[in-house]
Enzyme design. Structure first.
Site, short mmCIF file in Angstrom:
data_model
loop_
_atom_site.label_atom_id
_atom_site.label_comp_id
_atom_site.label_asym_id
_atom_site.label_seq_id
_atom_site.Cartn_x
_atom_site.Cartn_y
_atom_site.Cartn_z
N THR A 8 -1.86 6.74 -9.74
CA THR A 8 -0.86 5.91 -9.04
C THR A 8 0.06 5.25 -10.06
OG1 THR A 8 -2.38 5.54 -7.21
CG2 THR A 8 -0.60 3.96 -7.47
N HIS A 16 4.22 3.42 -1.26
CA HIS A 16 2.95 2.69 -1.14
C HIS A 16 2.81 2.10 0.26
CE1 HIS A 16 -0.17 1.38 -4.15
NE2 HIS A 16 -0.55 0.66 -3.12
N ARG A 53 3.91 -1.56 0.81
CA ARG A 53 3.03 -2.66 0.42
C ARG A 53 3.33 -3.24 -0.95
NH1 ARG A 53 -1.69 -2.76 3.54
NH2 ARG A 53 -3.06 -3.48 1.89
N GLN A 103 -8.66 8.79 -6.89
CA GLN A 103 -7.41 8.15 -7.32
C GLN A 103 -7.68 7.06 -8.35
OE1 GLN A 103 -6.93 4.75 -6.14
NE2 GLN A 103 -4.96 4.42 -7.16
N ARG A 143 1.22 -9.72 -0.44
CA ARG A 143 1.36 -9.30 0.97
C ARG A 143 1.08 -10.54 1.80
NH1 ARG A 143 -1.97 -4.76 -1.49
NH2 ARG A 143 -0.23 -3.70 -2.47
N TYR A 180 -4.94 -7.41 6.77
CA TYR A 180 -5.11 -6.73 5.47
C TYR A 180 -4.58 -5.30 5.55
CZ TYR A 180 -7.41 -4.04 1.80
OH TYR A 180 -7.64 -3.18 0.74
C1 LIG Z 1 -5.34 -1.34 2.80
C2 LIG Z 1 -4.63 -0.42 1.85
C3 LIG Z 1 -5.06 -0.35 0.54
C4 LIG Z 1 -4.41 0.52 -0.36
N1 LIG Z 1 -4.87 0.61 -1.64
C5 LIG Z 1 -4.31 1.54 -2.47
C6 LIG Z 1 -4.85 1.75 -3.79
O1 LIG Z 1 -5.83 1.12 -4.19
N2 LIG Z 1 -4.23 2.68 -4.57
C7 LIG Z 1 -3.15 3.41 -4.14
O2 LIG Z 1 -2.64 4.27 -4.86
N3 LIG Z 1 -2.64 3.21 -2.90
C8 LIG Z 1 -3.19 2.31 -2.06
N4 LIG Z 1 -2.68 2.14 -0.82
C9 LIG Z 1 -1.49 2.91 -0.40
C10 LIG Z 1 -1.90 4.21 0.25
O3 LIG Z 1 -2.53 5.07 -0.68
C11 LIG Z 1 -0.69 4.96 0.84
O4 LIG Z 1 0.29 5.13 -0.15
C12 LIG Z 1 -0.07 4.23 2.02
O5 LIG Z 1 -1.07 3.62 2.82
C13 LIG Z 1 0.72 5.21 2.88
O6 LIG Z 1 1.40 4.57 3.92
P1 LIG Z 1 0.83 4.43 5.40
O7 LIG Z 1 -0.24 3.40 5.33
O8 LIG Z 1 1.99 3.98 6.19
O9 LIG Z 1 0.29 5.76 5.81
C14 LIG Z 1 -3.31 1.29 0.08
C15 LIG Z 1 -2.90 1.21 1.41
C16 LIG Z 1 -3.56 0.38 2.30
C17 LIG Z 1 -3.10 0.35 3.74
#
Ligand SMILES: Cc1cc2nc3c(=O)[nH]c(=O)nc-3n(C[C@H](O)[C@H](O)[C@H](O)COP(=O)(O)O)c2cc1C
Length: 402
Positions: free
Chosen positions: A170, A291, A294, A140, A179, A37
């Site tokens: 966002t 993101h 992702r 956020q 994913r 996850y």
């Molecule tokens: C498990 C997970 C859940 C995430 N959920 C959100 C979310 O709900 N809203 C959002 O804006 N970004 C979300 N993100 C993206 C993160 O805010 C961020 O942009 C990203 O993790 C940065 O990259 P990194 O994981 O390589 O540091 C999520 C990332 C992960 C790993």
């Protein structure tokens, strides 16, 4: 995972000297679904890999002879001092990685004095997190257009009432994408239906199971208020997938901007013209982000988009960078290319898998100490000084294509 007594930084550093060592540990020790996850990107993971490849390719040229001692990592963001140019990214349901995760992240951020961003679909309410992290809480939100954005405006009202320092909107989730690694691990469906492997993983992960008993099932706590009391976990998932997210229009962002009087940060910007739109709307900050790889694996590495965006906004807004940050070298690379500060997501999730509740504090400390050392090695006395460090990397500007 987890230790009875609190270990010192030195003890922890001997076991986990870097964020990557925590990731290695998480891969082999965390429940399979939790690692998949956190770690799995969109498509074939090309986006997450590209973030790393692009950051690794950036070289920083040191200067020696002028700096007497290591400088400060402190920064000022929106008239507030923080200890380091690193913030915790918003993450929906980090409690899947470790039940109670939102609380552990908030406490560590408050103690270390770095921003912690609670996601609207996180596992704790904004009121609960404001009590734990009053000085560093950011909030956020995704688009939430139900009943003419009624829930969104109520959430903003709640965030304002409890003193949230900045609101992050966002932009980069116009659709929910797949994913595959999380899906194969039993997550990401329209219903919560644990598969046999997940049940086995829970049964054989005592630390995760103990955290579940102590903190309960991860839930979308902020949304509970808007759901009937009888709503099941699957009702909440269905509501979230139906009503939360979708493509923000700039007109909608302008409405949120008008309503929210504190600092506003727009997240998920990769195109310089979108950055200009955010500035024109009055955004106090933007997060250059894909993101974390992702959403869609064909997006460019956010670090490669940074220079054009910094040039376009020309100091009119605070520029943050996320996606791929794992070390102080990465943070200073982003600063040298013009970012004011950085965010990281997965680094903190791996820390939770490696060290339980103690993980986020250790990850922050590693990143701060590495940033301090990298600045000193380069001859930079402060975070602001990093912008004068010479960089070399393959120019990947999109500007030439316009
Ligand atoms: C498990 C997970 C859940 C995430 N959920 C959100 C979310 O709900 N809203 C959002 O804006 N970004 C979300 N993100 C993206 C993160 O805010 C961020 O942009 C990203 O993790 C940065 O990259 P990194 O994981 O390589 O540091 C999520 C990332 C992960 C790993």
């Amino acid at each position: 995972m987890g230790t009875a007594k609190t270990a010192s930084y030195d003890e922890l550093r001997m076991r986990f000297p870097t964020v990557d060592t925590m990731r290695d540990y998480a891969r082999t020790h965390a429940p399979h679904f939790a690692f998949e996850y956190a770690d799995g990107g969109a498509g074939c993971d090309a986006g997450t890999t590209r973030n790393r490849t692009a950051l690794d390719a950036i070289e920083l040229l040191p200067r020696y002879g002028a700096l007497a001692e290591a400088g400060s990592t402190e920064i000022s963001l929106f008239d507030q001092r923080y200890a380091a140019p690193i913030a915790i990214s918003p993450m929906g349901t980090p409690g899947i990685v470790l039940p109670g995760a939102d609380r552990f992240l908030a406490q560590a951020a408050q103690a270390a004095r770095v921003p912690y961003t609670l996601g609207m679909i996180g596992g704790a309410t904004v009121e609960e997190m404001a009590a734990l992290a009053p000085d560093v809480l950011w909030f956020q939100m995704l688009r939430c257009s139900l009943s003419d954005h009624k829930i969104a405006f109520d959430l903003m009202r709640r965030a304002d009432a409890c003193g949230v320092r900045a609101l992050v909107l966002t932009m980069d989730v116009p659709v929910y994408t797949t994913r595959p690694r999380a899906t194969l691990a039993g997550l990401g469906g329209s219903r919560f239906s644990p598969n046999a492997r997940m049940m086995w993983d829970i049964a054989t992960s005592p630390a995760w199971f103990a955290a579940l008993l102590a903190n309960g099932i991860p839930r979308f706590a902020n949304l509970k208020k808007y759901m009937p009391p009888s709503a099941s976990i699957n009702d909440v998932i269905a509501f979230t997938q139906r009503e939360i997210g979708g493509a923000f229009s700039w007109e909608e962002v302008a409405r949120y901007r008008d309503f929210w009087k504190r600092p506003l940060v727009i997240k998920g910007i990769l195109h310089p013209q979108d950055a200009e739109k955010a500035v024109a709307l009055g955004a106090d900050g933007i997060i250059v982000s894909n993101h974390g790889g992702r959403q869609v694996d064909a997006l460019p590495a956010s670090i490669d988009c940074l220079p054009d965006i910094v040039k376009a906004v020309a100091g009119r807004t605070t520029v943050f960078l996320d996606s791929g940050i794992r070390s102080g070298s990465d943070i200073v690379r982003a600063l040298a290319l013009g970012a004011n500060a950085t965010f990281a997501g997965k680094a903190f999730l791996w820390s939770l898998s490696a060290l339980g509740a103690e993980g986020p504090a250790h990850a922050i400390r590693i990143l701060q100490e590495e940033t301090r050392a990298t600045l000193a090695q380069l001859g930079a006395t402060s975070v602001a000084d990093a912008q004068h460090v010479m960089t070399r990397h393959i120019p990947r500007s999109w500007a030439a294509l316009r």
